[in-house]
Scaffold this active site. Structure first.
Site, mmCIF file in Angstrom:
data_model
loop_
_atom_site.group_PDB
_atom_site.id
_atom_site.type_symbol
_atom_site.label_atom_id
_atom_site.label_comp_id
_atom_site.label_asym_id
_atom_site.label_seq_id
_atom_site.Cartn_x
_atom_site.Cartn_y
_atom_site.Cartn_z
ATOM 1 N N TRP A 1 7.229 -2.674 9.079
ATOM 2 C CA TRP A 1 8.095 -1.506 8.942
ATOM 3 C C TRP A 1 8.904 -1.187 10.188
ATOM 4 O O TRP A 1 9.785 -0.323 10.148
ATOM 5 C CB TRP A 1 7.253 -0.294 8.556
ATOM 6 C CG TRP A 1 7.181 -0.081 7.087
ATOM 7 C CD1 TRP A 1 6.782 -0.985 6.138
ATOM 8 C CD2 TRP A 1 7.512 1.133 6.394
ATOM 9 N NE1 TRP A 1 6.843 -0.400 4.900
ATOM 10 C CE2 TRP A 1 7.287 0.900 5.029
ATOM 11 C CE3 TRP A 1 7.959 2.394 6.795
ATOM 12 C CZ2 TRP A 1 7.508 1.876 4.058
ATOM 13 C CZ3 TRP A 1 8.171 3.358 5.822
ATOM 14 C CH2 TRP A 1 7.951 3.091 4.472
ATOM 15 N N TYR B 1 7.079 -9.760 9.128
ATOM 16 C CA TYR B 1 7.043 -8.644 8.176
ATOM 17 C C TYR B 1 6.537 -7.364 8.844
ATOM 18 O O TYR B 1 5.611 -7.400 9.634
ATOM 19 C CB TYR B 1 6.125 -8.971 6.983
ATOM 20 C CG TYR B 1 6.066 -7.804 6.029
ATOM 21 C CD1 TYR B 1 7.091 -7.590 5.118
ATOM 22 C CD2 TYR B 1 5.028 -6.871 6.083
ATOM 23 C CE1 TYR B 1 7.081 -6.496 4.280
ATOM 24 C CE2 TYR B 1 5.016 -5.770 5.248
ATOM 25 C CZ TYR B 1 6.047 -5.589 4.347
ATOM 26 O OH TYR B 1 6.049 -4.495 3.522
HETATM 27 N N1 MGD Z 1 -5.914 -3.465 2.353
HETATM 28 C C1 MGD Z 1 -4.627 -3.142 2.247
HETATM 29 N N2 MGD Z 1 -3.724 -3.681 3.091
HETATM 30 C C2 MGD Z 1 -2.429 -3.353 2.996
HETATM 31 C C3 MGD Z 1 -1.982 -2.434 2.022
HETATM 32 C C4 MGD Z 1 -2.944 -1.878 1.131
HETATM 33 O O1 MGD Z 1 -2.624 -1.068 0.240
HETATM 34 N N3 MGD Z 1 -4.256 -2.241 1.292
HETATM 35 N N4 MGD Z 1 -0.661 -2.107 1.953
HETATM 36 C C5 MGD Z 1 0.310 -3.079 2.456
HETATM 37 C C6 MGD Z 1 1.655 -2.504 2.580
HETATM 38 S S1 MGD Z 1 2.305 -1.793 1.171
HETATM 39 C C7 MGD Z 1 2.391 -2.574 3.720
HETATM 40 S S2 MGD Z 1 4.041 -2.072 3.678
HETATM 41 C C8 MGD Z 1 1.852 -3.136 4.957
HETATM 42 C C9 MGD Z 1 2.325 -2.407 6.232
HETATM 43 O O2 MGD Z 1 2.174 -3.234 7.319
HETATM 44 P P1 MGD Z 1 3.100 -3.109 8.638
HETATM 45 O O3 MGD Z 1 4.459 -2.646 8.272
HETATM 46 O O4 MGD Z 1 2.979 -4.393 9.364
HETATM 47 O O5 MGD Z 1 2.324 -1.937 9.404
HETATM 48 P P2 MGD Z 1 2.801 -1.024 10.618
HETATM 49 O O6 MGD Z 1 1.562 -0.489 11.247
HETATM 50 O O7 MGD Z 1 3.815 -0.045 10.154
HETATM 51 O O8 MGD Z 1 3.449 -2.090 11.603
HETATM 52 C C10 MGD Z 1 4.626 -1.872 12.306
HETATM 53 C C11 MGD Z 1 4.395 -2.270 13.755
HETATM 54 O O9 MGD Z 1 5.634 -2.197 14.430
HETATM 55 C C12 MGD Z 1 5.428 -1.612 15.708
HETATM 56 N N5 MGD Z 1 6.685 -1.000 16.143
HETATM 57 C C13 MGD Z 1 7.159 0.232 15.868
HETATM 58 N N6 MGD Z 1 8.338 0.427 16.468
HETATM 59 C C14 MGD Z 1 8.641 -0.711 17.123
HETATM 60 C C15 MGD Z 1 9.742 -1.123 17.926
HETATM 61 O O10 MGD Z 1 10.704 -0.396 18.139
HETATM 62 N N7 MGD Z 1 9.703 -2.371 18.431
HETATM 63 C C16 MGD Z 1 8.673 -3.214 18.207
HETATM 64 N N8 MGD Z 1 8.725 -4.429 18.737
HETATM 65 N N9 MGD Z 1 7.610 -2.850 17.456
HETATM 66 C C17 MGD Z 1 7.599 -1.623 16.926
HETATM 67 C C18 MGD Z 1 4.328 -0.611 15.488
HETATM 68 O O11 MGD Z 1 3.681 -0.305 16.694
HETATM 69 C C19 MGD Z 1 3.447 -1.319 14.476
HETATM 70 O O12 MGD Z 1 2.416 -2.042 15.105
HETATM 71 O O13 MGD Z 1 0.421 -3.123 4.894
HETATM 72 C C20 MGD Z 1 -0.096 -3.785 3.745
HETATM 73 N N10 MGD Z 1 -1.535 -3.924 3.858
HETATM 74 N N1 MGD Z 2 1.387 9.010 4.388
HETATM 75 C C1 MGD Z 2 1.741 7.748 4.087
HETATM 76 N N2 MGD Z 2 2.545 7.500 3.030
HETATM 77 C C2 MGD Z 2 2.883 6.213 2.707
HETATM 78 C C3 MGD Z 2 2.466 5.122 3.496
HETATM 79 C C4 MGD Z 2 1.622 5.412 4.616
HETATM 80 O O1 MGD Z 2 1.187 4.496 5.332
HETATM 81 N N3 MGD Z 2 1.286 6.714 4.882
HETATM 82 N N4 MGD Z 2 2.880 3.841 3.189
HETATM 83 C C5 MGD Z 2 4.070 3.680 2.353
HETATM 84 C C6 MGD Z 2 4.153 2.325 1.796
HETATM 85 S S1 MGD Z 2 4.597 1.054 2.815
HETATM 86 C C7 MGD Z 2 3.961 2.050 0.487
HETATM 87 S S2 MGD Z 2 4.182 0.465 -0.098
HETATM 88 C C8 MGD Z 2 3.568 3.081 -0.458
HETATM 89 C C9 MGD Z 2 2.463 2.586 -1.378
HETATM 90 O O2 MGD Z 2 2.335 3.411 -2.462
HETATM 91 P P1 MGD Z 2 1.115 3.171 -3.479
HETATM 92 O O3 MGD Z 2 0.866 1.738 -3.661
HETATM 93 O O4 MGD Z 2 1.414 3.979 -4.680
HETATM 94 O O5 MGD Z 2 -0.055 3.867 -2.629
HETATM 95 P P2 MGD Z 2 -1.642 3.701 -2.551
HETATM 96 O O6 MGD Z 2 -2.091 4.862 -1.746
HETATM 97 O O7 MGD Z 2 -2.030 2.356 -2.089
HETATM 98 O O8 MGD Z 2 -2.147 3.830 -4.050
HETATM 99 C C10 MGD Z 2 -2.007 5.018 -4.797
HETATM 100 C C11 MGD Z 2 -3.246 5.251 -5.619
HETATM 101 O O9 MGD Z 2 -3.410 4.238 -6.593
HETATM 102 C C12 MGD Z 2 -4.755 4.309 -7.049
HETATM 103 N N5 MGD Z 2 -5.173 2.997 -7.549
HETATM 104 C C13 MGD Z 2 -5.536 1.922 -6.823
HETATM 105 N N6 MGD Z 2 -5.872 0.890 -7.639
HETATM 106 C C14 MGD Z 2 -5.712 1.331 -8.905
HETATM 107 C C15 MGD Z 2 -5.875 0.730 -10.197
HETATM 108 O O10 MGD Z 2 -6.264 -0.425 -10.363
HETATM 109 N N7 MGD Z 2 -5.567 1.502 -11.279
HETATM 110 C C16 MGD Z 2 -5.133 2.775 -11.163
HETATM 111 N N8 MGD Z 2 -4.826 3.431 -12.276
HETATM 112 N N9 MGD Z 2 -4.993 3.371 -9.967
HETATM 113 C C17 MGD Z 2 -5.256 2.658 -8.845
HETATM 114 C C18 MGD Z 2 -5.570 4.729 -5.850
HETATM 115 O O11 MGD Z 2 -6.505 5.744 -6.223
HETATM 116 C C19 MGD Z 2 -4.535 5.186 -4.843
HETATM 117 O O12 MGD Z 2 -4.855 6.434 -4.256
HETATM 118 O O13 MGD Z 2 3.117 4.237 0.235
HETATM 119 C C20 MGD Z 2 4.068 4.684 1.199
HETATM 120 N N10 MGD Z 2 3.683 6.005 1.622
HETATM 121 MO MO MO Z 3 4.393 -0.942 1.688
#
Ligand code: MGD
Ligand code: MGD
Ligand code: MO
Length: 771
Positions: free
Chosen positions: A111, A109
């Site tokens: 991005w 898993y």
């Molecule tokens: N506590 C907490 N944890 C969370 C979340 C949260 O809200 N709170 N959010 C979750 C969510 S929504 C998401 S989507 C995940 C994101 O989690 P990930 O998608 O696993 O996070 P990234 O850091 O984008 O990881 C992508 C990796 O791919 C590598 N990469 C980039 N380009 C290439 C390439 O061309 N080749 C190879 N081999 N590698 C490459 C990058 O260096 C990076 O280490 O995290 C989750 N974890």
């Molecule tokens: N710049 C930037 N943008 C991103 C990403 C990134 O890594 N960097 N990651 C992308 C990815 S993979 C994803 S999945 C999306 C995620 O998108 P979201 O899940 O919407 O993003 P978050 O920042 O985790 O949460 C948004 C807000 O929800 C509020 N929140 C948290 N818990 C609760 C709750 O229980 N109740 C209420 N009412 N509010 C709550 C928090 O204050 C937080 O700031 O973002 C995407 N956009």
């Molecule tokens: Mo995500």
């Protein structure tokens, strides 16, 4: 000599400035109205000291210390590409022969990067699929719980990740938009596949200018930008379902429910209604009842409910709400609330999720064909819900229940990851690190020495996108981008697809893997498929050579003035246009879900107190609710080595947002370094005072690379500030089995003593072989 190369990343399109084989700067894509600052960190990342220069093998692995060994502490030994290719061909063949294909975990898993051909996970899964199969994962950390739930209620996931009611329709028809979790400006900086047009902020500003009133229901005021002029309703994290139930109660008490819509468009009202009134369980879900749970005054709940009943409104929730204990409930209840108000499918109204979560949601655009590398059918049918990876490693042979399925967990021997980072994304890293020791061999393809690479056995250095040609593309974006190779590969880095092709050759299937095309051959092929699909929609795309020379391509807009409301046909005639649910209607009660008999997700939406929240007993020891939100300064862990992330840190540590009252109670001041801890783990952070966060709530972005003081010790403190050493690893419920990172209690104290350095942005210990 200076060259300019068109390029793209998830965080935006840009032109790379190249001098003497180095990327020295970037210029925003001229057609992007809102390019943002993240692209500025690209040169730092590409030429970072954290780049992996050669293939490496963990010394202990070479010595036979494999299953049962905690990773992260051993030095690495550099090896040649030839040797590592042979070694991997042998190891893959051995595991398949001795344990079968299910013993290989290739869920991988993450991005990856924006280019659609060199998409690391896609290429790895092609390689593993053609080689005989692998155990995989389903759904995304982003919205796994919604993905499992929403098809039961609405017959589709479009309401979560597809074509939702667009901003054009909202701006024209809605008067009120209720945003649980807000519409955070920072989240609009990225689009999976590449953001050519950052339309996110301009679109919501246009809606505000057109007269839509926004309400930000969130623990953090900063979840809407000031320009929207939103009303802020602070709410305790994890309690939104209670507030929604109370809004439903207020609507009922005022006799404002849409009885006609409930009768013709919904099933299960007769089961949900008595729960709201308390007839079925003795607890009327009144605004007063909810006020004591949510901290939102009863009068505010009643007022918002009646406002929603009185005027055209759109209800939305951020994806974060379902990344929490019982995250199914606020989503289901929001659907139910929109349904009882008769809003679903009415012009510019109803319910959808994620308008505030990512660039592209609600963009008024016709769905366009996309460029993508075809997947290979995985001959192994075995999968886990993505966030149950630790459980899979801990409980081989046992059964995991998930959305009506019983999955027998495999005994994993070989883990292979490319383009994702579980040491970024997974919860409870101390527990994960212990479970990780179950594997015999862990292979990682990475450009950088991330925490994942440091905890692997075999590390393959990958190129970054700047070192190869590709095409960037996202379904609702206006542009397609030619990503020109800007520089030669850094050190001995290779493209993911090329390293895999060599291993496939050693295993006898190179040609099936490459289909005998080289890089430009593939790009032409994928582009031609896109061009044909476009022609079928009436759009004549230019030839590949024209597109490649121009650097980008604009995909024409829908007719000016056109707008889209999801479920409009269903609203107009539910008999002629039924939903794809068992009843054809909105399921306020789901016979299917009820038949699973899950105590943690019954047949209609309910309020279940989270395992961790401010109302829980555990709050006596750990009185602060930690939210770990998406970072403004990075994409997850990506770009953490760059200048934008560095400028935001406090003495090199990730900032933690705290109310001044909570800080004062602990003798803390702005800029102090603190220890954040609970029974699972601990990390450092830097105090940033925020008067506009609900007292009792603290917030820290994800993405600072995990940097344990003692590498390889799961109980060691992370000196950098990765919140996943603190979060709990529990499925949201048996239905969704999604991550529940947002339900997390902690305590905070001032860090005493000398400040340990952050070392994770430099390579780990490497032992050169004797010359
Ligand atoms: N506590 C907490 N944890 C969370 C979340 C949260 O809200 N709170 N959010 C979750 C969510 S929504 C998401 S989507 C995940 C994101 O989690 P990930 O998608 O696993 O996070 P990234 O850091 O984008 O990881 C992508 C990796 O791919 C590598 N990469 C980039 N380009 C290439 C390439 O061309 N080749 C190879 N081999 N590698 C490459 C990058 O260096 C990076 O280490 O995290 C989750 N974890
Ligand atoms: N710049 C930037 N943008 C991103 C990403 C990134 O890594 N960097 N990651 C992308 C990815 S993979 C994803 S999945 C999306 C995620 O998108 P979201 O899940 O919407 O993003 P978050 O920042 O985790 O949460 C948004 C807000 O929800 C509020 N929140 C948290 N818990 C609760 C709750 O229980 N109740 C209420 N009412 N509010 C709550 C928090 O204050 C937080 O700031 O973002 C995407 N956009
Ligand atoms: Mo995500």
């Amino acid at each position: 000599m200076t060259e300019i190369k068109p390029h793209a990343a998830h965080w935006g399109y840009f032109d790379a400035v190249v001098e003497d084989g180095r990327v020295t700067g970037v210029r925003p894509f001229g057609r992007d109205p809102f390019p943002g600052s993240l692209i500025q960190a690209v040169p730092d990342a590409v030429h970072s000291a954290a780049r992996i220069d050669r293939p490496h093998v963990r010394k202990g692995w070479l010595e036979g210390k494999r299953r049962g060994v905690l990773r992260g502490g051993d030095p690495f030994v550099p090896v040649s590409w030839d040797r590592v290719t042979r070694l991997l061909a042998e190891e893959t063949a051995r595991v398949r022969a001795e344990h079968g294909p299910t013993a290989i975990y290739g869920g991988s898993y993450g991005w990856s990067s924006a280019g659609r051909y060199h998409h690391a996970k896609t290429q790895l899964q092609r390689f593993l699929g053609l080689g005989g199969g692998f155990t995989t994962s389903v759904n995304a950390y982003s919205y796994a719980t919604g993905q499992a739930l929403l098809p039961h209620l609405l017959g589709t996931n479009e309401v979560l990740l597809g074509r939702t009611t667009d901003w054009a329709a909202i701006a024209r028809h809605a008067k009120l938009m209720l945003c649980f979790g807000g519409l955070a400006a920072k989240n609009g900086m990225v689009t999976s596949g590449g953001a050519g047009q950052h339309a996110y902020l301009p679109l919501m500003r246009q809606a505000a200018a057109a007269g839509v009133r926004f309400v930000n229901i969130s623990p953090y005021k900063g979840d809407t930008e000031d320009a929207l002029g939103a009303e802020w309703v602070p709410i305790r994290p994890g309690t939104d379902a209670a507030m929604m139930l109370a809004m439903a109660h207020a609507v009922l008490a005022a006799g404002q429910e849409d009885r006609g819509y409930l009768a013709t468009h919904c099933v299960g009202w007769e089961k949900l209604r008595p729960y709201i009134t308390g007839e079925s369980d003795g607890t009327p879900k009144t605004p007063e009842w909810a006020a004591s749970i949510t901290g939102v005054p009863a009068a505010t709940i009643t007022r918002l409910a009646l406002e929603c009943a009185a005027q055209p409104c759109m209800l939305t929730a951020a994806w974060s709400l379902q990344r929490a204990d019982y995250g199914e409930q606020p989503y289901w209840m929001l659907v139910a609330l929109a349904a009882m108000l008769g809003r679903i499918g009415r012009p510019g109204q109803g319910v959808a999720f994620g308008y505030g979560s990512i660039n592209g949601m609600g963009t008024p655009r016709r769905e366009t064909p996309t460029v993508s590398t075809p997947a290979i059918r995985n001959p192994v049918g075995l999968y886990i819900p993505v966030a149950r990876v630790t459980e899979m490693l801990e409980r081989p042979g046992e059964v995991l229940h998930f959305n009506g399925n019983a999955i027998t967990l495999p005994d994993i021997r070989l883990i292979w990851w490319a383009g994702g980072n579980p040491f970024h994304h997974h919860q409870d890293l101390p527990r994960f690190l212990r479970a990780w020791s179950r594997a015999e061999t862990i292979v990682v393809q990475e450009p950088w020495w991330t925490a994942l690479a440091r905890h692997a056995d075999i590390v393959l250095p990958a190129t970054t996108t700047l070192e190869r040609n590709d095409i960037a593309c996202a379904g609702r974006d206006r542009f397609l981008r030619a990503m020109h190779q800007a520089i030669p590969p850094v050190a001995q880095a290779r493209n993911d697809v090329d390293m895999l092709a060599d291993i496939a050759e050693a295993l006898g299937y190179r040609d099936r893997f490459t289909e005998q095309r080289d890089e430009m051959g593939w790009l032409r092929h994928l582009y031609d498929r896109f061009r044909q699909a476009s022609a079928a929609t009436g759009f004549a795309a230019p030839s590949f050579d024209e597109f490649w020379a121009a650097g980008h391509l604009e995909v024409p807009d829908i007719e000016p003035g056109e707008e889209y409301t999801q479920f409009a046909e269903f609203a107009a005639d539910p008999e002629a246009n039924p939903l794809d649910t068992p009843s054809g209607k909105v399921e306020l009660f789901s016979e299917t879900i009820a038949s699973f008999n899950y105590a943690d997700c019954p047949g209609h939406p309910v309020w279940i107190p989270p395992r961790e929240w401010l109302g829980a007993k555990a709050a006596a020891d750990y009185p602060l609710h930690l939210l770990s939100f998406q970072p403004a300064t990075r994409l997850h862990g990506q770009l953490d080595t760059g200048r934008v992330a560095a400028a935001d840190k406090i003495q090199g540590r990730e900032p933690i947002l705290m109310h001044p009252q909570d800080a004062a109670a602990r003798g803390l001041a702005e800029g102090d370094i603190v220890r954040i801890f609970n029974a699972r783990g601990a990390c450092l952070g830097g105090v940033r005072l925020k008067p506009d966060i609900l007292p009792g709530v603290v917030a820290m972005a994800t993405g600072a690379w995990y940097d344990p003081l003692v590498p390889g010790d799961p109980d060691s403190i992370c000196v950098h500030g990765n919140p996943n050493v603190l979060t709990a690893d529990v499925g949201t419920s048996t239905l969704g089995q999604g991550p529940s990172a947002q339900s997390c209690l902690v305590q905070i104290e001032k860090w005493q003593g000398p400040l340990p350095p952050v070392t994770v942005h430099l390579p780990p210990r490497i032992e050169e072989p004797p010359a």
